[in-house]
Design a protein around this motif. Structure first.
Motif, short mmCIF file in Angstrom:
data_model
loop_
_atom_site.label_atom_id
_atom_site.label_comp_id
_atom_site.label_asym_id
_atom_site.label_seq_id
_atom_site.Cartn_x
_atom_site.Cartn_y
_atom_site.Cartn_z
N PHE A 48 40.99 48.07 31.66
CA PHE A 48 40.65 48.07 33.08
C PHE A 48 39.15 47.87 33.30
O PHE A 48 38.74 47.07 34.14
N VAL A 49 38.33 48.56 32.53
CA VAL A 49 36.87 48.42 32.68
C VAL A 49 36.43 47.00 32.35
O VAL A 49 35.63 46.40 33.09
N VAL A 50 36.94 46.43 31.26
CA VAL A 50 36.59 45.05 30.91
C VAL A 50 37.05 44.10 32.00
O VAL A 50 36.31 43.18 32.40
N SER A 51 38.25 44.30 32.52
CA SER A 51 38.77 43.43 33.58
C SER A 51 37.91 43.51 34.84
O SER A 51 37.61 42.48 35.46
N VAL A 52 37.53 44.71 35.23
CA VAL A 52 36.69 44.87 36.42
C VAL A 52 35.33 44.21 36.21
O VAL A 52 34.81 43.54 37.11
N LEU A 53 34.78 44.35 35.02
CA LEU A 53 33.49 43.70 34.74
C LEU A 53 33.62 42.18 34.81
O LEU A 53 32.71 41.49 35.29
N LEU A 54 34.74 41.64 34.34
CA LEU A 54 34.95 40.19 34.41
C LEU A 54 35.20 39.72 35.84
O LEU A 54 34.94 38.56 36.17
N LEU A 55 35.69 40.61 36.70
CA LEU A 55 35.98 40.26 38.09
C LEU A 55 34.79 40.48 39.02
O LEU A 55 34.89 40.17 40.21
N LEU A 56 33.69 41.00 38.49
CA LEU A 56 32.51 41.24 39.34
C LEU A 56 32.08 39.93 40.01
O LEU A 56 31.95 38.90 39.36
N GLY A 57 31.90 39.99 41.31
CA GLY A 57 31.46 38.82 42.05
C GLY A 57 32.57 37.87 42.44
O GLY A 57 32.33 36.90 43.16
N ALA A 58 33.79 38.15 41.99
CA ALA A 58 34.92 37.28 42.35
C ALA A 58 35.29 37.52 43.81
O ALA A 58 35.17 38.64 44.31
N PRO A 59 35.78 36.50 44.49
CA PRO A 59 36.23 36.70 45.87
C PRO A 59 37.50 37.56 45.90
O PRO A 59 38.20 37.69 44.89
N GLN A 60 37.80 38.11 47.06
CA GLN A 60 38.97 38.98 47.20
C GLN A 60 40.25 38.26 46.77
O GLN A 60 41.08 38.86 46.09
N ILE A 61 40.38 37.02 47.12
CA ILE A 61 41.57 36.26 46.76
C ILE A 61 41.72 36.14 45.24
O ILE A 61 42.83 36.18 44.71
N GLY A 62 40.60 36.06 44.53
CA GLY A 62 40.64 36.00 43.07
C GLY A 62 41.12 37.30 42.47
O GLY A 62 41.89 37.30 41.50
N VAL A 63 40.70 38.41 43.05
CA VAL A 63 41.15 39.72 42.58
C VAL A 63 42.64 39.90 42.86
O VAL A 63 43.39 40.42 42.02
N VAL A 64 43.07 39.43 44.03
CA VAL A 64 44.49 39.53 44.38
C VAL A 64 45.33 38.69 43.43
O VAL A 64 46.39 39.13 42.96
N HIS A 65 44.87 37.48 43.10
CA HIS A 65 45.58 36.65 42.13
C HIS A 65 45.65 37.34 40.76
O HIS A 65 46.69 37.32 40.10
#
Length: 137
Positions: A48-65
């Motif tokens: 989870f921590v690695v995933s969140v770090l990789l998602l930093l700065g991603a748009p909301q739609i990217g996180v939802v995908h």
């Protein structure tokens, strides 16, 4: 005569006096479940921590995908369920150790279980909402 403490002599052996006063193995199961949930949470938390770090700065739609991918949805649900179950087990140990009044113990134990369940349900609904969010491709 009032200075002497009240004492009753028993004819039972030391083993007979303590027999039936143990944990009756219920504490062992609680201990094992707490350890197993803790061990399972280690790789899930790292993921989870690695995933969140990789998602930093991603748009909301990217996180939802990302959350909508089946593997990620299942791992998020497992993380939430194990986290709140582990939390409830740990708090129950503290309650068992420090709350001695039976009615207070029952009330606090119910609040502990209810709060863990309610918080887990909120998180599960949020995860499922992201997983099944109608997103335009």
């Amino acid at each position: 005569m009032a200075d002497k403490p009240f004492h009753v002599e028993t004819m039972r052996s030391q083993l007979g006096q303590v027999r039936g006063l143990g944990s009756s193995k219920s504490g062992v199961e609680h201990w094992w479940v707490e350890r197993l949930t803790g061990i399972a949470l280690i790789p899930l938390t790292i993921w989870f921590v690695v995933s969140v770090l990789l998602l930093l700065g991603a748009p909301q739609i990217g996180v939802v995908h990302w959350a909508g991918r089946p593997v990620n949805t299942v791992l998020l649900l497992a993380l939430v369920l194990l986290t709140f179950h582990h939390m409830q087990l740990g708090l129950q140990v503290v309650i068992d150790d420090y709350v001695h009044d039976k009615r207070a113990h029952l009330a606090i134990s119910l609040v502990n279980k209810g709060a863990a369940l309610l918080l887990a349900l909120f998180a599960i609904v949020a995860i499922l909402k992201m997983a099944f969010w109608p997103v335009a491709a």
